[in-house]
Design a protein around this motif. Structure first.
Motif, PDB file in Angstrom:
ATOM      1  N   LEU A   1      11.312   5.127   2.269  1.00  0.00           N
ATOM      2  CA  LEU A   1      10.119   4.778   1.506  1.00  0.00           C
ATOM      3  C   LEU A   1      10.408   4.872   0.016  1.00  0.00           C
ATOM      4  N   THR A   2       9.488   4.373  -0.783  1.00  0.00           N
ATOM      5  CA  THR A   2       9.529   4.594  -2.222  1.00  0.00           C
ATOM      6  C   THR A   2       8.442   5.599  -2.607  1.00  0.00           C
ATOM      7  N   CYS A   3       8.476   6.027  -3.843  1.00  0.00           N
ATOM      8  CA  CYS A   3       7.373   6.797  -4.434  1.00  0.00           C
ATOM      9  C   CYS A   3       6.832   5.930  -5.553  1.00  0.00           C
ATOM     10  N   ALA A   4       5.755   5.218  -5.261  1.00  0.00           N
ATOM     11  CA  ALA A   4       5.254   4.208  -6.196  1.00  0.00           C
ATOM     12  C   ALA A   4       4.701   4.812  -7.479  1.00  0.00           C
TER      13      ALA A   4
ATOM     14  N   GLN B   1       0.815  -1.208   0.000  1.00  0.00           N
ATOM     15  CA  GLN B   1       0.000   0.000   0.000  1.00  0.00           C
ATOM     16  C   GLN B   1       0.853   1.264   0.000  1.00  0.00           C
ATOM     17  N   SER B   2       0.241   2.319  -0.545  1.00  0.00           N
ATOM     18  CA  SER B   2       0.854   3.633  -0.670  1.00  0.00           C
ATOM     19  C   SER B   2      -0.183   4.674  -0.270  1.00  0.00           C
ATOM     20  N   VAL B   3       0.221   5.933  -0.199  1.00  0.00           N
ATOM     21  CA  VAL B   3      -0.713   7.027   0.070  1.00  0.00           C
ATOM     22  C   VAL B   3      -0.346   8.209  -0.821  1.00  0.00           C
ATOM     23  N   CYS B   4      -1.362   8.902  -1.311  1.00  0.00           N
ATOM     24  CA  CYS B   4      -1.157  10.070  -2.178  1.00  0.00           C
ATOM     25  C   CYS B   4      -0.964  11.321  -1.334  1.00  0.00           C
ATOM     26  N   ARG B   5       0.123  11.995  -1.558  1.00  0.00           N
ATOM     27  CA  ARG B   5       0.507  13.139  -0.741  1.00  0.00           C
ATOM     28  C   ARG B   5      -0.520  14.282  -0.794  1.00  0.00           C
ATOM     29  N   TRP B   6      -1.162  14.492  -1.967  1.00  0.00           N
ATOM     30  CA  TRP B   6      -2.003  15.681  -2.118  1.00  0.00           C
ATOM     31  C   TRP B   6      -3.205  15.661  -1.189  1.00  0.00           C
ATOM     32  N   CYS B   7      -3.623  14.486  -0.740  1.00  0.00           N
ATOM     33  CA  CYS B   7      -4.780  14.381   0.158  1.00  0.00           C
ATOM     34  C   CYS B   7      -4.473  14.891   1.559  1.00  0.00           C
ATOM     35  N   TYR B   8      -3.194  15.102   1.867  1.00  0.00           N
ATOM     36  CA  TYR B   8      -2.759  15.514   3.207  1.00  0.00           C
ATOM     37  C   TYR B   8      -1.842  16.726   3.088  1.00  0.00           C
ATOM     38  N   GLY B   9      -2.275  17.683   2.251  1.00  0.00           N
ATOM     39  CA  GLY B   9      -1.437  18.814   1.895  1.00  0.00           C
ATOM     40  C   GLY B   9      -1.064  19.714   3.051  1.00  0.00           C
TER      41      GLY B   9
ATOM     42  N   SER C   1       5.118   3.488   0.662  1.00  0.00           N
ATOM     43  CA  SER C   1       5.247   4.531  -0.347  1.00  0.00           C
ATOM     44  C   SER C   1       4.400   5.745  -0.015  1.00  0.00           C
ATOM     45  N   VAL C   2       4.902   6.914  -0.403  1.00  0.00           N
ATOM     46  CA  VAL C   2       4.105   8.141  -0.522  1.00  0.00           C
ATOM     47  C   VAL C   2       4.269   8.585  -1.967  1.00  0.00           C
ATOM     48  N   GLU C   3       3.159   8.907  -2.643  1.00  0.00           N
ATOM     49  CA  GLU C   3       3.236   9.093  -4.091  1.00  0.00           C
ATOM     50  C   GLU C   3       2.530  10.347  -4.592  1.00  0.00           C
ATOM     51  N   ILE C   4       2.555  10.479  -5.918  1.00  0.00           N
ATOM     52  CA  ILE C   4       2.150  11.703  -6.637  1.00  0.00           C
ATOM     53  C   ILE C   4       3.011  12.856  -6.129  1.00  0.00           C
TER      54      ILE C   4
END
Length: 294
Positions: A92-95, A49-57, A75-78
């Protein structure tokens, strides 16, 4: 709350947070690099699993990385390239890193191909150097263009960058987005359209990012569609329907069952949480991770 698009959130984030400043802070901090892609805790299930950074700006990127790692995310991505050193340094990676195109202006525009190809050829070796697996791209908006013409243009443009993607071992992923609520006029808005582009490009390094939220709005029948098109899919995004909020019982999809279906197919890529929380952000993220941990 009304639906919130990634484009709107990124614009707000750019105004509220200096992303280059975050990158500089990461560069000026301790050079110690944690073992890459090893979350603090390990998820019990079969999916990464990963999470999109923009949702937690509103949360500093470093804080989000530490919280994500503590939940078992890898991962943390976008993220743009100014933020890639931060996730790497924090183990972490950026998926799904940002690529060369924007949502409205993409590979369906032949007059943009030279620019998009040049930027892709610059980014792909950098992404590979960080060990990141994918790069996101977009079809662009129709602007009156017929779907068949858009497919032809995307195939022509993407074929120019897959040699570099194959050489560097990075999968280029075109995202499926809805044109009904969030991204009016976006062309890659149905799975069949995107799958046709993938078939014609015919490279193992070009696939689709299947956004479950967007495709539930456009098509429904999510599990059957994923099964029928699994060979063309490399990545998934979540989000509650309607509204792109929590993925629990407050929305219409049974996300746990969807995740079980994806895992049963032997999926080895990442599923990224891409919902905008309406409650305590980390509590909602932890809940979403648990729902998808199958």
């Amino acid at each position: 709350m009304s639906a919130i698009s990634r484009r709107d959130a990124l614009a707000a984030l750019a105004g509220a947070v200096s992303l280059p400043a975050l990158g500089n802070r990461a560069a000026n901090s301790s050079p110690t690099v944690l073992p890459s892609y090893r979350p603090t805790v390990r998820l019990a299930g079969r999916l990464k699993q990963s999470v999109c950074r923009w949702c937690y700006g509103k949360m500093p990127l470093e804080d989000l990385c530490r919280e994500a790692k503590g939940m078992g995310l890898g991962s943390v991505e976008i993220l743009g390239e100014e933020d890639w050193p931060t996730v790497k340094r924090l183990g972490l990676t950026c998926a799904m890193p940002n690529g060369p195109s924007t949502i409205p202006v993409g590979f369906n525009r032949p007059d943009q191909h030279d620019r998009l190809v040049a930027e892709s050829e610059r980014l792909l070796p950098i992404i590979a150097g960080y060990g990141f697996p994918n790069m996101i791209v977009f079809s662009g908006n129709r602007g009156g263009m017929a779907d068949a013409e858009g497919i032809e243009h995307c195939v022509t443009g993407i074929r120019r960058i897959v040699p570099a993607a194959e050489r560097h071992g990075v999968t280029v992923c075109m995202e499926l987005l809805n044109s009904k609520v969030d991204h009016p006029d976006y062309q890659c808005d149905h799975t069949a359209w995107g799958a046709e582009v993938v078939k014609r490009v015919n490279s193992p390094r070009f696939k689709l990012l299947y956004d479950i939220y967007h495709m539930q709005i456009m098509e429904g029948d999510v599990i059957r569609t994923i099964r029928d098109n699994f060979a063309f899919l490399a990545h998934f995004h979540t989000g509650g329907v309607p509204g792109r909020h929590e993925i629990d019982e407050t929305q219409e999809l049974n996300y746990r069952r969807v995740m079980q279906a994806i895992a049963d197919l032997g999926f080895t890529g990442y599923v990224a949480q891409e919902f905008v929380p309406t409650r305590d952000p980390m509590t909602s993220l932890r809940q979403g991770v648990a729902i998808c941990d199958v």
